[in-house]
Design an enzyme around this catalytic site. Structure first.
Site, PDB file in Angstrom:
ATOM      1  N   ARG A   1      37.740  31.612  37.648  1.00  0.00           N
ATOM      2  CA  ARG A   1      37.739  33.085  37.711  1.00  0.00           C
ATOM      3  C   ARG A   1      36.359  33.554  38.155  1.00  0.00           C
ATOM      4  O   ARG A   1      35.483  33.790  37.321  1.00  0.00           O
ATOM      5  CB  ARG A   1      38.059  33.667  36.337  1.00  0.00           C
ATOM      6  CG  ARG A   1      39.491  33.484  35.866  1.00  0.00           C
ATOM      7  CD  ARG A   1      39.666  34.183  34.521  1.00  0.00           C
ATOM      8  NE  ARG A   1      41.046  34.389  34.168  1.00  0.00           N
ATOM      9  CZ  ARG A   1      41.670  33.711  33.204  1.00  0.00           C
ATOM     10  NH1 ARG A   1      41.047  32.791  32.518  1.00  0.00           N
ATOM     11  NH2 ARG A   1      42.934  33.988  32.923  1.00  0.00           N
TER      12      ARG A   1
ATOM     13  N   GLU B   1      51.842  36.823  40.478  1.00  0.00           N
ATOM     14  CA  GLU B   1      51.666  37.565  39.230  1.00  0.00           C
ATOM     15  C   GLU B   1      52.200  38.990  39.341  1.00  0.00           C
ATOM     16  O   GLU B   1      52.150  39.751  38.387  1.00  0.00           O
ATOM     17  CB  GLU B   1      50.199  37.554  38.790  1.00  0.00           C
ATOM     18  CG  GLU B   1      49.204  37.910  39.871  1.00  0.00           C
ATOM     19  CD  GLU B   1      47.760  37.709  39.449  1.00  0.00           C
ATOM     20  OE1 GLU B   1      47.494  37.466  38.267  1.00  0.00           O
ATOM     21  OE2 GLU B   1      46.888  37.799  40.325  1.00  0.00           O
TER      22      GLU B   1
ATOM     23  N   ARG C   1      48.275  44.903  29.393  1.00  0.00           N
ATOM     24  CA  ARG C   1      47.868  43.705  28.653  1.00  0.00           C
ATOM     25  C   ARG C   1      46.676  43.935  27.740  1.00  0.00           C
ATOM     26  O   ARG C   1      46.381  43.090  26.892  1.00  0.00           O
ATOM     27  CB  ARG C   1      47.606  42.532  29.613  1.00  0.00           C
ATOM     28  CG  ARG C   1      46.493  42.765  30.582  1.00  0.00           C
ATOM     29  CD  ARG C   1      46.466  41.714  31.681  1.00  0.00           C
ATOM     30  NE  ARG C   1      45.574  40.602  31.393  1.00  0.00           N
ATOM     31  CZ  ARG C   1      45.247  39.679  32.284  1.00  0.00           C
ATOM     32  NH1 ARG C   1      45.763  39.713  33.504  1.00  0.00           N
ATOM     33  NH2 ARG C   1      44.432  38.713  31.983  1.00  0.00           N
TER      34      ARG C   1
ATOM     35  N   CYS D   1      48.941  29.194  35.524  1.00  0.00           N
ATOM     36  CA  CYS D   1      47.582  29.289  34.976  1.00  0.00           C
ATOM     37  C   CYS D   1      47.406  30.453  34.002  1.00  0.00           C
ATOM     38  O   CYS D   1      46.297  30.736  33.574  1.00  0.00           O
ATOM     39  CB  CYS D   1      46.556  29.382  36.104  1.00  0.00           C
ATOM     40  SG  CYS D   1      46.763  30.840  37.135  1.00  0.00           S
TER      41      CYS D   1
ATOM     42  N   HIS E   1      33.177  39.686  27.814  1.00  0.00           N
ATOM     43  CA  HIS E   1      32.093  38.710  27.730  1.00  0.00           C
ATOM     44  C   HIS E   1      31.921  38.165  26.316  1.00  0.00           C
ATOM     45  O   HIS E   1      31.450  37.057  26.143  1.00  0.00           O
ATOM     46  CB  HIS E   1      30.770  39.264  28.313  1.00  0.00           C
ATOM     47  CG  HIS E   1      30.206  40.424  27.591  1.00  0.00           C
ATOM     48  ND1 HIS E   1      30.237  41.703  28.094  1.00  0.00           N
ATOM     49  CD2 HIS E   1      29.610  40.511  26.390  1.00  0.00           C
ATOM     50  CE1 HIS E   1      29.671  42.517  27.228  1.00  0.00           C
ATOM     51  NE2 HIS E   1      29.283  41.820  26.192  1.00  0.00           N
TER      52      HIS E   1
ATOM     53  N   ARG F   1      39.359  30.958  42.664  1.00  0.00           N
ATOM     54  CA  ARG F   1      40.090  32.197  42.916  1.00  0.00           C
ATOM     55  C   ARG F   1      39.125  33.244  43.461  1.00  0.00           C
ATOM     56  O   ARG F   1      38.032  33.427  42.919  1.00  0.00           O
ATOM     57  CB  ARG F   1      40.742  32.727  41.636  1.00  0.00           C
ATOM     58  CG  ARG F   1      41.535  34.001  41.905  1.00  0.00           C
ATOM     59  CD  ARG F   1      42.312  34.452  40.713  1.00  0.00           C
ATOM     60  NE  ARG F   1      41.458  34.979  39.669  1.00  0.00           N
ATOM     61  CZ  ARG F   1      41.922  35.406  38.504  1.00  0.00           C
ATOM     62  NH1 ARG F   1      43.210  35.346  38.238  1.00  0.00           N
ATOM     63  NH2 ARG F   1      41.110  35.890  37.590  1.00  0.00           N
TER      64      ARG F   1
ATOM     65  N   ASN G   1      50.002  36.121  32.737  1.00  0.00           N
ATOM     66  CA  ASN G   1      49.405  37.264  32.023  1.00  0.00           C
ATOM     67  C   ASN G   1      49.761  38.569  32.738  1.00  0.00           C
ATOM     68  O   ASN G   1      50.219  39.531  32.133  1.00  0.00           O
ATOM     69  CB  ASN G   1      47.876  37.139  31.956  1.00  0.00           C
ATOM     70  CG  ASN G   1      47.431  35.838  31.332  1.00  0.00           C
ATOM     71  OD1 ASN G   1      48.208  35.205  30.638  1.00  0.00           O
ATOM     72  ND2 ASN G   1      46.207  35.421  31.578  1.00  0.00           N
ATOM     73  N   ASP G   2      49.544  38.568  34.046  1.00  0.00           N
ATOM     74  CA  ASP G   2      49.864  39.777  34.801  1.00  0.00           C
ATOM     75  C   ASP G   2      51.350  39.883  35.091  1.00  0.00           C
ATOM     76  O   ASP G   2      51.892  40.982  35.110  1.00  0.00           O
ATOM     77  CB  ASP G   2      49.059  39.811  36.104  1.00  0.00           C
ATOM     78  CG  ASP G   2      47.647  40.327  35.864  1.00  0.00           C
ATOM     79  OD1 ASP G   2      47.525  41.375  35.201  1.00  0.00           O
ATOM     80  OD2 ASP G   2      46.684  39.676  36.306  1.00  0.00           O
TER      81      ASP G   2
HETATM   82  C1  PEP Z   1      47.172  35.729  34.974  1.00  0.00           C
HETATM   83  O1  PEP Z   1      47.320  36.902  35.316  1.00  0.00           O
HETATM   84  O2  PEP Z   1      48.034  35.073  34.349  1.00  0.00           O
HETATM   85  C2  PEP Z   1      45.928  35.007  35.293  1.00  0.00           C
HETATM   86  C3  PEP Z   1      45.792  33.725  35.070  1.00  0.00           C
HETATM   87  O3  PEP Z   1      44.909  35.719  35.775  1.00  0.00           O
HETATM   88  P1  PEP Z   1      43.992  36.684  34.899  1.00  0.00           P
HETATM   89  O4  PEP Z   1      44.312  36.458  33.459  1.00  0.00           O
HETATM   90  O5  PEP Z   1      42.595  36.330  35.252  1.00  0.00           O
HETATM   91  O6  PEP Z   1      44.402  38.036  35.399  1.00  0.00           O
HETATM   92 MG    MG Z   2      46.032  37.820  36.750  1.00  0.00          MG
END
Ligand code: PEP
Ligand code: MG
Length: 588
Positions: free
Chosen positions: A301, A436, A470, A507, A194, A335, A459-460
C-alpha cells in the site's frame, strides 16, 4: 469493572495500569481578555510557540536511526509550521482585534485555515489540513497545560503501561519507540490509520476508534486490552483477571506453536498448493513479512509513503522505498496510489467538512488519472525498482476498462522516457487490477481479458456492495463477508481468472480471517495476501484442510439465502474438517 468496545489492531492481550494523556483541547471554550491583558496573551502565545518548537526539535533529535524515515519527515514538517512567522502574526492579529485569549485566537485561526484547506481543489493539498490540526493541537497543549503543570507528560514511565490518548501524533510515536508500553487505546483511529500501523510495527495490542476512551478510563486504573476482540476491560475483577491471564497464556503458546510452521509449505492435505503473501505498508514491514513465512508481497500500500508530510515524496525517495521491498522478497505487487476517501493523510480521521460521499469520489486510480504528474512520478519509481526483482503493478479501484487503457498508455509513455534516458527496468512487469468495485466484479471476465492478474479487495467490495461506509462505526453491524452477493462476486472473479488463465488473489481483510480460509479454498482461491501476523494461523488451517471434502459445505454456504444458516454451515465446515483431522490422528 466495565468493558468498552473499539477496533482491535496489532496483536495479543495486555494487562496493566492506564497512562492517560490529556484529551484534545481544540474544543476549549473561547475566552475574551481585558484590553490591558493583550500583551500578556501575545507573550503566552510566543512562549508556547517557542516551547513547542523546542520540544519538537528535541524529539526530532531523539529519532532512533532505525525509525521509519517518514517520522523524521513528519517532524520536520511540523517544526516548519510552528516556526512559520505567519502562524504567529495571524494569531496575534486575532488576539488584538477580538481581545481573545491566546488559545481562543489560535483555535479561531485554526478554523480559518481549515476552511481554506477544505476548499482547495487539489486533493493532496486539501488533506494537509490534518497536519495543521496536529501542530495547533500541540501548541494548544502548551498554552492550556504549561501554566499549572497538570498535563501528564509523556516520559519514560510508560514501562508496562497501557497508553490511553485522544489520538497519537507522529511526534508521540518517536517517544514510544524507546518506551516499553504494553498496549495503547485511542479515541480516534481506524484499522488503517497511522496509529494502527504503529501497533503493527511495535507488535503490541491496541484498540483504536474507542470514542470516549480518555473520558471513561481514569489514569492509573488497571486495564486489559484484547487486540483480537477490540475489547478494553477497565478495572477487571479477580475472576476476570484469571480468565484474561489464561487467555494471554493460551495466545502466547499458540503463537509459538505457529512459528514452527514458518518454513513449511502452504499445501492442503489433498495436495492443493496455496501461495501466502503479505500486505505491507512501509519498507519496515518486510522483516515482519519474512518472519511470518510470506513468500512475497501481494499488496504494497504505497499511499503510506505519502501520508503525514508536507511535500510529496520525490521519485528518488519512492524508488528507494520500493527497491528496498523488491530486493527483500521474491515477488512484490506494488499498488499505485490509493489516496482519498478513508485514506487521507491521517488514515481516515476527519474533522470539519469533508467532500460529499468521499468514498465515491476522486480516490485511487481516479485521483491518479486526474493528477497525472504525481502518477507518472510513481510509475517511474515503480518501473525503476523493477530492475531489482520481480515487480507487479496493481491498479486500485478500477471501475471500467477505459481506466485500464489510460493507465497503460501512461505506462507506455513512462517506459519510452526511461528507454530514452537509458534507465534499466523490467519491460515485462505485469499489470493487474484491484477488483473492489461491484461493477468490476460483475464484469470480471472483461477485466480478466484486459489485465495480467486480478486481486479482490474485499474491504471496499463489501463497502460498495452492501452500501456501508467502512469507517463508520454505526453501520459496522452490516459488515458481512458471507452475504450471498459478496460470495457470488468473489466466485465470479475467481471463475473469470480460471477461464482466461490469469492469477486471482484476495488481499482484503477477509483473507486474514481464518474463519473464511476453508470457504475461500473451496471456492477456488489459491493466492491469499494478508497482514503478515495472520499468515501462520491461515497456513495452519490450510495444512489441515482437505479441499475436496469441503465442497458440499461450500456449496451449501454459497446457495443458502438465510444469513444465520450460512453462519451455521460455516461452523459446520470448520468443525467438520477438524473432526476429520482428529479421526485421522486417532487412526494413525
Ligand atoms: C481492499 O479494499 O480490500 C483492499 C485490500 O484495499 P484497502 O483496504 O487498502 O482499500
Ligand atoms: Mg481497497
Amino acid at each position: 469493572m466495565f468493558s468498552l468496545q473499539g477496533t482491535g489492531v496489532g496483536s495479543g492481550i495486555a494487562i496493566g495500569p492506564a497512562y492517560v494523556i490529556q484529551q484534545s483541547v481544540t474544543a476549549a471554550a473561547m475566552r475574551r481578555v481585558e484590553e490591558d491583558q493583550i500583551d500578556q496573551e501575545i507573550e503566552r502565545l510566543e512562549a508556547a510557540l517557542k516551547t513547542t518548537s523546542e520540544r519538537l526539535a528535541k524529539t526530532r533529535g531523539d529519532v532512533p536511526d532505525n525509525a521509519p524515515k517518514e517520522i523524521a519527515a513528519f517532524l520536520d514538517a511540523h517544526i516548519m509550521m510552528v516556526d512559520d512567522p505567519t502562524l504567529r502574526d495571524a494569531t496575534v492579529e486575532i488576539i488584538q482585534d477580538h481581545q481573545f485569549s491566546a488559545e481562543s485566537a489560535l483555535i479561531m485561526h485554526r478554523n480559518q485555515l481549515a476552511e481554506i484547506f477544505e476548499n482547495m481543489e487539489d486533493e493532496y493539498l486539501r488533506s494537509k489540513k490534518d497536519d495543521v490540526d496536529q501542530v495547533i493541537q500541540q501548541i494548544l497543549q502548551q498554552l492550556v497545560f504549561s501554566d499549572d503543570g497538570e498535563q501528564n507528560e509523556l516520559n519514560d514511565s510508560l514501562d508496562g503501561c497501557i497508553l490511553v490518548a485522544h489520538d497519537l501524533t507522529p511526534a508521540d510515536t518517536v517517544h514510544f519507540m524507546g518506551m516499553n508500553m504494553s498496549a495503547f487505546v485511542t479515541n480516534l483511529g481506524s484499522p488503517i490509520s497511522h496509529v494502527a500501523i504503529l501497533a503493527g510495527s511495535l507488535k503490541i495490542p491496541a484498540v483504536v476508534g474507542l470514542h470516549g476512551a480518555v473520558r471513561h478510563i481514569a489514569h492509573g486504573t488497571n486495564v486489559a486490552v484484547d487486540a483480537r476482540t477490540g475489547e478494553v476491560i477497565v478495572d477487571p475483577d479477580e475472576e476476570t483477571l484469571k480468565i484474561l491471564y489464561a487467555r494471554r497464556e493460551e495466545y502466547e503458546r499458540h503463537q509459538s506453536e505457529l512459528l514452527a510452521l514458518k518454513d513449511l509449505d502452504a499445501v492442503t492435505r489433498d495436495g492443493e498448493k496455496v501461495t501466502l503473501l503479505a500486505n505491507v505498508e512501509l519498507p519496515e514491514d518486510i522483516e515482519h513479512a519474512l518472519n511470518s513465512g510470506a513468500v512475497g508481497v501481494g499488496l504494497y500500500r504505497t499511499e503510506y509513503l505519502f501520508m503525514n508530510r508536507v511535500q510529496l515524496p520525490t521519485e528518488e525517495e519512492q524508488f528507494e522505498a520500493y527497491k528496498e521491498v523488491v530486493k527483500s522478497l521474491e515477488q512484490v505487487t506494488i499498488r499505485t496510489l490509493d489516496l482519498g476517501a478513508d485514506k487521507q493523510v491521517d488514515g481516515g480521521r476527519k474533522q470539519g467538512n469533508v467532500a460529499i460521499n468521499p468514498a465515491l469520489g476522486l480516490r485511487a486510480v481516479r485521483f491518479c488519472l486526474r493528477s497525472v504528474d504525481i502518477f507518472r512520478t510513481q510509475l517511474r519509481a515503480i518501473y525503476r525498482a523493477s530492475a531489482f526483482g520481480e515487480v507487479q503493478c496493481l491498479i486500485p479501484m478500477l471501475s471500467n476498462l477505459d481506466e485500464i487503457k489510460q493507465v497503460t498508455a501512461l505506462i507506455d509513455e513512462v517506459k519510452r522516457d526511461l528507454d530514452s534516458e537509458n534507465v534499466v527496468y523490467d519491460p515485462t512487469v505485469k499489470i493487474g487490477g484491484m477488483i473492489e468495485v461491484p461493477a468490476a466484479a460483475i464484469t470480471a471476465d472483461q477485466f480478466a481479458q484486459a489485465l495480467d492478474f486480478l486481486s479482490v479487495g474485499t474491504n471496499d467490495l463489501i463497502q460498495y456492495t452492501l452500501a456501508i461506509d467502512r469507517v463508520d462505526d454505526d453501520v459496522n453491524y452490516l459488515y458481512d463477508p458471507l452475504h450471498s452477493s459478496i460470495l457470488r462476486l468473489i466466485k465470479n472473479v475467481l471463475d473469470a481468472g480460471t477461464k482466461y488463465d490469469i492469477p486471482v488473489s484476495l488481499c482484503g481483510e477477509m483473507a486474514s480471517d481464518s474463519r473464511y480460509t476453508r470457504l475461500l479454498l473451496g471456492m477456488g482461491l489459491r493466492i491469499f495476501s494478508m497482514d503478515p501476523g495472520a499468515i501462520p494461523e491461515v497456513k495452519q488451517i490450510i495444512r489441515q484442510s482437505d479441499v475436496f471434502s469441503t465442497l458440499d459445505y461450500v456449496d451449501k454456504i454459497m446457495t443458502c439465502p438465510d444469513s444465520a444458516r450460512r453462519l451455521d454451515w460455516l461452523s459446520h465446515l470448520n468443525v467438520a474438517e477438524v473432526s476429520v483431522l482428529q479421526t485421522a490422528r486417532v487412526q494413525s
